[in-house]
Design a protein around this motif. Structure first.
Motif, PDB file in Angstrom:
ATOM      1  N   ASP A   1       0.819  -1.216   0.000  1.00  0.00           N
ATOM      2  CA  ASP A   1       0.000   0.000   0.000  1.00  0.00           C
ATOM      3  C   ASP A   1       0.852   1.266   0.000  1.00  0.00           C
ATOM      4  O   ASP A   1       0.613   2.204   0.765  1.00  0.00           O
TER       5      ASP A   1
ATOM      6  N   ASP B   1       0.086   4.845  -3.840  1.00  0.00           N
ATOM      7  CA  ASP B   1      -0.897   5.901  -4.037  1.00  0.00           C
ATOM      8  C   ASP B   1      -0.226   7.206  -4.461  1.00  0.00           C
ATOM      9  O   ASP B   1       0.686   7.695  -3.792  1.00  0.00           O
ATOM     10  N   GLY B   2      -0.648   7.729  -5.608  1.00  0.00           N
ATOM     11  CA  GLY B   2      -0.138   9.002  -6.102  1.00  0.00           C
ATOM     12  C   GLY B   2       1.123   8.926  -6.934  1.00  0.00           C
ATOM     13  O   GLY B   2       1.587   9.937  -7.460  1.00  0.00           O
TER      14      GLY B   2
ATOM     15  N   ALA C   1      -4.031   0.075  -6.652  1.00  0.00           N
ATOM     16  CA  ALA C   1      -3.287   0.540  -5.478  1.00  0.00           C
ATOM     17  C   ALA C   1      -3.088   2.051  -5.492  1.00  0.00           C
ATOM     18  O   ALA C   1      -2.466   2.598  -4.575  1.00  0.00           O
ATOM     19  N   GLY C   2      -3.589   2.730  -6.545  1.00  0.00           N
ATOM     20  CA  GLY C   2      -3.600   4.190  -6.542  1.00  0.00           C
ATOM     21  C   GLY C   2      -2.569   4.889  -7.390  1.00  0.00           C
ATOM     22  O   GLY C   2      -2.446   6.111  -7.347  1.00  0.00           O
ATOM     23  N   CYS C   3      -1.835   4.144  -8.207  1.00  0.00           N
ATOM     24  CA  CYS C   3      -0.821   4.798  -9.035  1.00  0.00           C
ATOM     25  C   CYS C   3      -1.398   5.232 -10.378  1.00  0.00           C
ATOM     26  O   CYS C   3      -2.488   4.838 -10.772  1.00  0.00           O
TER      27      CYS C   3
END
Length: 196
Positions: free
Chosen positions: A128, A131-132, A148-150
């Motif tokens: 985790d 992200d970003g 996972a936010g990528c």
């Protein structure tokens, strides 16, 4: 000055993705500790070679026995300057080990350089920490990386402390970008000949 680098590997990790960065980073003066959960220094892992031979996906052949030079249970992530996470089949089960997840999280929390290749980002997604980030992976892992936010991109990319590539053909650019993060002087493009 050489850095202390942790490399997390496991059985049937991709041979080239373990051996090439391991030896390249040592060649320029870095210390690389290769570890695997539930194994000790002196134990070996079995590597695999993945290649395309006209099928819809890669074929796997047996690689080498790769000898670990450190024991995961004995390492302290804070003692290391950077992390390398190779691909192959190993990441799919390495990410189930708490010590692997905790080690990865340390490097991101401390903003230390991380290089992940091919299926290696599966471990980062499980930890985790994506992200970003703008990053890449083996294309078949794209969905779980994006979940996972990528922001997934096509090609080798460096975003802050993270360098990612899609597979072992990316080695020249991927290793060079990681070495840039480590503070090594890297010549990009045309080779520079030594003075006669």
């Amino acid at each position: 000055m050489g850095k202390d680098i942790l490399m997390i590997v496991g059985d049937f990790g991709e041979d080239y993705e373990i051996m090439v960065p391991y030896q390249t980073l040592q060649t320029v003066g870095h210390e690389v500790d290769a570890v695997c959960p539930q194994k000790e220094a002196g134990d070996t892992i079995k590597t695999a070679i993945h290649d395309f031979r006209g099928d819809q996906t890669y074929m796997e052949s047996r690689g080498h026995n790769f000898e670990l030079n450190a024991t995961m249970a004995d390492v302290t992530p804070s003692d290391y300057d950077a992390l390398v996470v190779p691909g192959g089949r190993a990441p799919e089960y390495l990410r189930t080990h708490d010590e692997v997840i905790e080690a990865v999280q340390h490097f991101f929390e401390a903003d230390k350089p991380v290089a992940a290749l091919c299926h290696g980002p599966q471990i980062l997604a499980a930890a985790d920490v994506l992200d970003g980030y703008e990053m890449t992976s083996y294309p078949a892992c794209r969905a779980e990386c994006e979940a996972a936010g990528c922001s997934w991109v096509d090609g080798v990319v460096t975003d802050r402390n993270l360098v990612t590539g899609q597979a072992w053909p990316d080695h020249p650019e991927w290793v060079a970008q990681f070495m840039d993060l480590l503070g090594d002087e890297v010549s990009h493009g045309e080779p520079v000949a030594a003075d006669d």
